[in-house]
Design a protein around this motif. Structure first.
Motif, short mmCIF file in Angstrom:
data_model
loop_
_atom_site.label_atom_id
_atom_site.label_comp_id
_atom_site.label_asym_id
_atom_site.label_seq_id
_atom_site.Cartn_x
_atom_site.Cartn_y
_atom_site.Cartn_z
N ARG A 155 -0.70 10.36 9.22
CA ARG A 155 -1.61 11.12 10.03
C ARG A 155 -2.42 10.57 10.62
NH1 ARG A 155 -3.33 10.57 4.63
NH2 ARG A 155 -5.77 10.89 4.18
N PHE A 156 -3.15 9.07 10.67
CA PHE A 156 -3.96 8.80 11.27
C PHE A 156 -3.73 8.06 12.79
CE2 PHE A 156 -5.61 8.37 6.93
CZ PHE A 156 -6.88 9.18 7.11
N GLY A 157 -2.19 8.19 13.12
CA GLY A 157 -1.68 7.68 13.88
C GLY A 157 -2.04 6.38 14.60
N ASP A 158 -2.41 5.88 15.85
CA ASP A 158 -2.45 4.70 15.95
C ASP A 158 -4.00 3.82 15.58
OD1 ASP A 158 -4.06 5.58 18.01
OD2 ASP A 158 -2.89 4.88 19.59
N LYS A 159 -4.59 4.75 14.78
CA LYS A 159 -6.06 4.25 14.36
C LYS A 159 -5.49 3.50 13.31
CE LYS A 159 -9.54 7.08 15.57
NZ LYS A 159 -11.09 7.45 15.29
N TYR A 160 -4.41 3.35 12.80
CA TYR A 160 -4.12 2.52 11.56
C TYR A 160 -2.91 1.67 12.00
CZ TYR A 160 -2.43 0.48 7.27
OH TYR A 160 -2.13 -0.10 6.08
N GLN A 161 -3.02 0.46 12.34
CA GLN A 161 -2.07 -0.88 12.81
C GLN A 161 -1.76 -1.72 11.65
OE1 GLN A 161 -0.78 -0.64 16.07
NE2 GLN A 161 -2.30 0.77 16.89
N THR A 162 -0.41 -2.04 11.46
CA THR A 162 -0.13 -3.01 10.49
C THR A 162 0.39 -4.45 10.92
OG1 THR A 162 1.96 -2.13 10.04
CG2 THR A 162 0.31 -1.32 8.66
N ILE A 163 0.09 -5.36 10.40
CA ILE A 163 0.89 -6.78 10.72
C ILE A 163 1.27 -7.43 9.31
CG2 ILE A 163 0.52 -9.03 11.66
CD1 ILE A 163 -2.14 -7.70 13.42
N ASN A 164 2.65 -7.74 9.50
CA ASN A 164 3.41 -8.29 8.27
C ASN A 164 3.10 -9.59 8.48
OD1 ASN A 164 6.63 -8.98 7.29
ND2 ASN A 164 4.93 -8.70 6.14
N SER A 165 2.24 -10.29 7.60
CA SER A 165 1.51 -11.70 7.85
C SER A 165 1.02 -12.18 6.72
CB SER A 165 0.85 -12.03 8.98
OG SER A 165 0.25 -12.89 9.06
N ASP A 166 1.18 -13.65 6.55
CA ASP A 166 0.16 -14.29 5.35
C ASP A 166 -1.17 -14.21 5.96
OD1 ASP A 166 -0.94 -16.48 3.89
OD2 ASP A 166 1.10 -17.14 3.58
#
Ligand SMILES: C[S@@+](CC[C@H](N)C(=O)[O-])C[C@H]1O[C@@H](n2cnc3c(N)ncnc32)[C@H](O)[C@@H]1O
Length: 223
Positions: free
Chosen positions: A102-113
């Motif tokens: 629901r927060f759209g692009d205000k929440y971005q994720t990165i799969n990383s150490d």
């Protein structure tokens, strides 16, 4: 579960691998925060976090590493900020993305150490490092917190389990009763000082979430 770290960690499991199991990721929130004590604890942790972020200007950008299921990212987003959530487990990130859609692009994720995030250092208004340090020995806690802090312009918030004689006695009783003792590497008060100075931070404030019931303490620091 077979240890992939040669038995280095207590409980014979590796925190960088453990949360990659779909079942563990999907049950994470429910297993820890669905009971009444779990909900109270979750609510108090979020209250401590809101207080520590209260001086950030609107629409600030915050790094949440590790973000897990986005439990605390949700609180930061609700405050009107943007969040980049980093985690080594794609399975935890899937749960977080669904929950925070629901927060759209205000929440971005990165799969990383956290030790090798492809982001510019010093580019976040604040960074958060929650519920992970207690899984590592002190030297690794320093390296983990130093890595996360490097992305902050100044404010660094983290939590850790801090034990006193009272908590040691509590752990002993819990063990006798057959209860699981949660944090493998809690710190003594002097070790907290080593963690903070070893990560080149200065403490601003701390909030002991539930002093007689829990070892958890939230720390607010500056670089
Ligand atoms: C107990 S969860 C905590 C998540 C969240 N901060 C919270 O408070 O609910 C710990 C998370 O740390 C992640 N993790 C462990 N080692 C990591 C590493 N080296 N880099 C990035 N994430 C890591 C795990 O995948 C897991 O999702």
């Amino acid at each position: 579960m077979e240890s992939s770290n040669g038995g280095k960690y207590k409980k014979n499991w590796n925190p960088a691998e453990h949360y990659k199991e779909i079942e563990i990721a999907e049950n994470y929130d429910k297993a820890r925060f669905a009971s009444i004590p779990g909900r109270v604890f979750d609510m108090l942790e979020k209250k401590a976090l809101r207080k520590m972020l209260s001086k950030l200007p609107d629409n600030s950008i915050v790094l949440d590493a590790p973000t897990g299921t986005g439990r605390l990212a949700e609180t930061i987003l609700e405050m009107g900020h943007r969040v980049v959530g980093v985690d080594i487990s794609p399975e935890m990130l899937e749960v977080a993305k669904k929950k925070l859609k629901r927060f759209g692009d205000k929440y971005q994720t990165i799969n990383s150490d956290v030790h090798s995030i492809d982001l510019e250092k010093g580019s976040f208004d604040a960074v958060l490092c929650a519920r992970v340090l207690m899984h590592f020995p002190l030297e690794e806690q320093i390296s983990f917190l130093t890595a996360v802090s490097s992305y902050s312009k100044g404010l660094v918030i983290f939590n850790q389990s801090v034990i006193t004689d009272y908590h040691r006695m509590r752990r002993y009783v819990k063990r006798l009763m057959g209860n699981q003792v949660p944090a493998s590497f809690p710190l003594t008060k002097p070790e907290v000082g080593q963690l903070i100075s070893g990560s080149s931070l200065t403490e601003i404030d701390r909030d002991q979430v539930l002093p007689f019931v829990s070892e958890a303490v939230f720390f607010s620091c500056r670089k």
